[in-house]
Design a protein around this motif. Structure first.
Motif, PDB file in Angstrom:
ATOM      1  N   ARG A  33       0.835  -1.218   0.000  1.00  0.00           N
ATOM      2  CA  ARG A  33       0.000   0.000   0.000  1.00  0.00           C
ATOM      3  C   ARG A  33       0.868   1.266   0.000  1.00  0.00           C
ATOM      4  O   ARG A  33       0.496   2.267  -0.616  1.00  0.00           O
ATOM      5  N   ILE A  34       2.012   1.225   0.699  1.00  0.00           N
ATOM      6  CA  ILE A  34       2.887   2.405   0.691  1.00  0.00           C
ATOM      7  C   ILE A  34       3.501   2.591  -0.682  1.00  0.00           C
ATOM      8  O   ILE A  34       3.705   3.714  -1.147  1.00  0.00           O
ATOM      9  N   VAL A  35       3.780   1.479  -1.394  1.00  0.00           N
ATOM     10  CA  VAL A  35       4.303   1.580  -2.760  1.00  0.00           C
ATOM     11  C   VAL A  35       3.268   2.267  -3.650  1.00  0.00           C
ATOM     12  O   VAL A  35       3.588   3.197  -4.406  1.00  0.00           O
ATOM     13  N   LYS A  36       2.014   1.832  -3.570  1.00  0.00           N
ATOM     14  CA  LYS A  36       0.951   2.447  -4.373  1.00  0.00           C
ATOM     15  C   LYS A  36       0.788   3.918  -4.031  1.00  0.00           C
ATOM     16  O   LYS A  36       0.718   4.787  -4.917  1.00  0.00           O
ATOM     17  N   GLN A  37       0.749   4.216  -2.739  1.00  0.00           N
ATOM     18  CA  GLN A  37       0.548   5.595  -2.289  1.00  0.00           C
ATOM     19  C   GLN A  37       1.659   6.521  -2.783  1.00  0.00           C
ATOM     20  O   GLN A  37       1.387   7.617  -3.293  1.00  0.00           O
ATOM     21  N   VAL A  38       2.909   6.077  -2.638  1.00  0.00           N
ATOM     22  CA  VAL A  38       4.043   6.931  -2.997  1.00  0.00           C
ATOM     23  C   VAL A  38       4.181   7.064  -4.508  1.00  0.00           C
ATOM     24  O   VAL A  38       4.383   8.170  -5.032  1.00  0.00           O
ATOM     25  N   VAL A  39       4.077   5.958  -5.256  1.00  0.00           N
ATOM     26  CA  VAL A  39       4.228   6.030  -6.709  1.00  0.00           C
ATOM     27  C   VAL A  39       3.093   6.831  -7.329  1.00  0.00           C
ATOM     28  O   VAL A  39       3.282   7.530  -8.331  1.00  0.00           O
ATOM     29  N   ASP A  40       1.908   6.780  -6.731  1.00  0.00           N
ATOM     30  CA  ASP A  40       0.800   7.617  -7.214  1.00  0.00           C
ATOM     31  C   ASP A  40       1.064   9.097  -6.992  1.00  0.00           C
ATOM     32  O   ASP A  40       0.503   9.956  -7.679  1.00  0.00           O
ATOM     33  N   ALA A  41       1.947   9.408  -6.032  1.00  0.00           N
ATOM     34  CA  ALA A  41       2.217  10.810  -5.694  1.00  0.00           C
ATOM     35  C   ALA A  41       3.342  11.424  -6.518  1.00  0.00           C
ATOM     36  O   ALA A  41       3.471  12.652  -6.556  1.00  0.00           O
ATOM     37  N   VAL A  42       4.160  10.609  -7.174  1.00  0.00           N
ATOM     38  CA  VAL A  42       5.303  11.167  -7.901  1.00  0.00           C
ATOM     39  C   VAL A  42       4.911  11.514  -9.336  1.00  0.00           C
ATOM     40  O   VAL A  42       3.961  10.970  -9.900  1.00  0.00           O
ATOM     41  N   ASP A  43       5.687  12.403  -9.923  1.00  0.00           N
ATOM     42  CA  ASP A  43       5.482  12.831 -11.308  1.00  0.00           C
ATOM     43  C   ASP A  43       6.245  11.879 -12.231  1.00  0.00           C
ATOM     44  O   ASP A  43       7.472  11.795 -12.159  1.00  0.00           O
ATOM     45  N   VAL A  44       5.533  11.168 -13.092  1.00  0.00           N
ATOM     46  CA  VAL A  44       6.181  10.197 -13.988  1.00  0.00           C
ATOM     47  C   VAL A  44       6.366  10.754 -15.405  1.00  0.00           C
ATOM     48  O   VAL A  44       6.660  10.002 -16.334  1.00  0.00           O
TER      49      VAL A  44
END
Length: 508
Positions: A33-44
């Motif tokens: 869940r932390i992986v999903k939360q953090v990757v959703d927050a970064v600019d890709v």
């Protein structure tokens, strides 16, 4: 006798009234869940720019990034194993929304799409850590290095010294052939001259061999061994020189490389708890940490640590537009160049020099160069017996990185009959010493800084901050050898490993 044994009801073919939701199968505190939360927050967007329009649709970069980051977080490094996990593991299936990229797609994304830009993603995650108050980019960082083995074959090596020796041997043999030809065909070779070492290249060697062959063509009683050597030289030497030239370009000043991974350099690896090791193709990983979070990483092709610090710190500044308050490191980084660079940048250097620990235990040796008194105004040293040592000249020395050091030489006036001569100076004539005054001053400042209350705290903290990170990556998570070849691809692997480490520790 005991009571009747009762087993829980089990029927694998039992149908459920409603199908399970994957959301219900993933615990609320699970690391995925932390992986999903953090990757959703970064600019890709940096990754998006790597894709070309047209053709078949592609898996979204954010989905692929989640897959590889969570893979490295769970010690799943192989693209084939990641493919299996995406199809079989509930946590991967939830993270990917049941999408199933194959191993070729995963490998291309990791090797090509993340190459050169993953550090931008990594830095965004570090900035999120700063926003949470977990780390500070303006405080001290703890820097250290470790060597990680390349994925290349361990026994396909190229040595720079071996190439040099082969050239010299070829030049000597060519000179012998030329001398022999001159002895029996001087008239035919009167307008030509033997090659100099700088002319030992494929074209010149081929041309020279052709001239010798032409001069000896009509001569009788030419030594058969000379003919054999000329035939061998004609067939092999130009080709060998071409190969040497190509290898030297790939070496780019290094002493060694692997044939199957030319970016990898042979380095001495620590194999066991007794520090027994052997030379293997590897890369030198440098990290800067704080509270055991990785704030910066860089990969290098040199085995020594001191030459890696300037570019490592420059990358830190470029990533965050910030400078750390201090850099804390061991004696492997204690060089004149590194002390000077950090001083220019206004960064405090809590970095040991090579004799610091020994001096702490035993003090400065009475007759060492560092113990001699220096009079800066009149530029002279004082020997242990109180005599002046006069300045006799200056010199320059360039390090392997190109940094130029200024050294000064001093000579004692009369060592003859000195009662201390046996322990002070055992050479002939009067004692001569060479001093790098810039390094001398840097070492004095470093010693004072390291022995302050803050310096002692940093020295104790360094061993507990950066070194456990390497132990965690290598031993707890089994990353001792790269899967990919080439420095651009191995940098991606280290970036994913660093992101995974930070997220794993963040959740913990």
């Amino acid at each position: 006798m005991g009571g009747k044994v009762v087993f829980k009801e089990y029927d694998p073919d039992q149908l459920t009234f409603l199908p399970y939701k994957l959301e219900e199968l993933v615990p609320s505190a699970h690391p995925v869940r932390i992986v999903k939360q953090v990757v959703d927050a970064v600019d890709v967007k940096p990754i998006n720019r790597k894709y070309k329009g047209g053709g078949a649709s592609s898996f979204h970069p954010r989905l692929m990034l989640k897959l590889v980051v969570y893979g490295y977080l769970t010690n799943t490094y192989s693209s084939r194993k990641l493919e299996e996990q995406a199809a079989q593991n509930v946590h991967f299936m939830w993270l990917l929304g049941m999408k199933k990229p194959d191993h070729n797609t995963i490998n291309r994304f990791r090797s090509e799409k993340l190459s050169g830009i993953l550090k931008q993603i990594f830095s965004q995650i570090v900035l999120l850590l700063q926003q949470e108050g977990i780390v500070s980019l303006k405080e001290a960082v703890f820097t250290d290095g470790t060597k990680i083995e390349s994925a290349s074959n361990r026994y396909t090596f190229v040595w720079g010294k071996s190439i040099k020796k082969s050239r010299e041997k070829m030049k000597a043999q060519l000179d012998e052939l030329w001398g022999y030809a001159q002895s029996i065909a001087a008239e035919e070779l009167k307008d030509t001259a033997p090659l100099g070492y700088s002319e030992i290249n494929p074209e010149k060697v081929k041309e020279t061999i052709a001239k010798i062959n032409a001069a000896l063509e009509d001569k009788e009683d030419v030594d058969k061994k000379v003919k054999q050597k000329l035939n061998y030289a004609k067939k092999h030497w130009p080709e060998n020189l071409t190969r040497y030239n190509e290898q030297e370009k790939l070496l780019a000043g290094r002493n060694s490389m692997s044939k199957t991974d030319p970016d990898a350099t042979f380095m001495r690896m620590k194999e066991d708890h007794m520090l027994n090791g052997q030379l293997k193709p590897a890369y030198n990983l440098q990290i800067s940490t704080q509270e055991q979070f990785i704030l910066n990483y860089s990969l290098h092709q040199t085995s020594t640590d001191y030459g890696t610090l300037p570019s490592h710190i420059a990358e830190y500044e470029a990533l965050y537009n910030e400078k750390p308050k201090a850099v804390v490191a061991d004696a492997g980084y204690g060089s004149d160049e590194n002390y000077g660079i950090l001083q220019q940048k206004g960064i405090e250097a809590y970095i040991k020099y090579n004799t610091f620990d020994k001096e702490q235990k035993e003090g400065t040796k009475a007759f060492s160069n560092d113990s001699l008194y220096y009079n800066e105004q009149e530029n002279y040293l004082v020997c242990p017996m109180g005599q002046r040592m006069q300045h006799i000249g200056d010199g320059h020395r360039a390090t392997s990185s190109g940094f130029v050091q200024l050294t000064s030489r001093y000579r004692a006036q009369n060592c003859k009959g000195c009662p201390m001569r046996g322990v002070c100076h055992d050479g002939q004539g009067n004692r001569i010493v060479e001093i790098n005054h810039s390094l001398r001053l840097h070492k004095q400042a470093a010693k004072e800084r390291l022995n302050t209350e803050q310096g002692i705290k940093y020295r104790k903290r360094r061993a507990a901050d950066v070194e456990p990170v390497f132990a965690n990556l290598k031993h707890n998570h089994g990353f001792r050898r790269f899967l990919l070849k080439g420095i651009s691809k191995t940098e991606v692997e280290i970036g994913l490993l660093s992101i995974a480490h930070n997220l794993r520790k963040w959740k913990a």
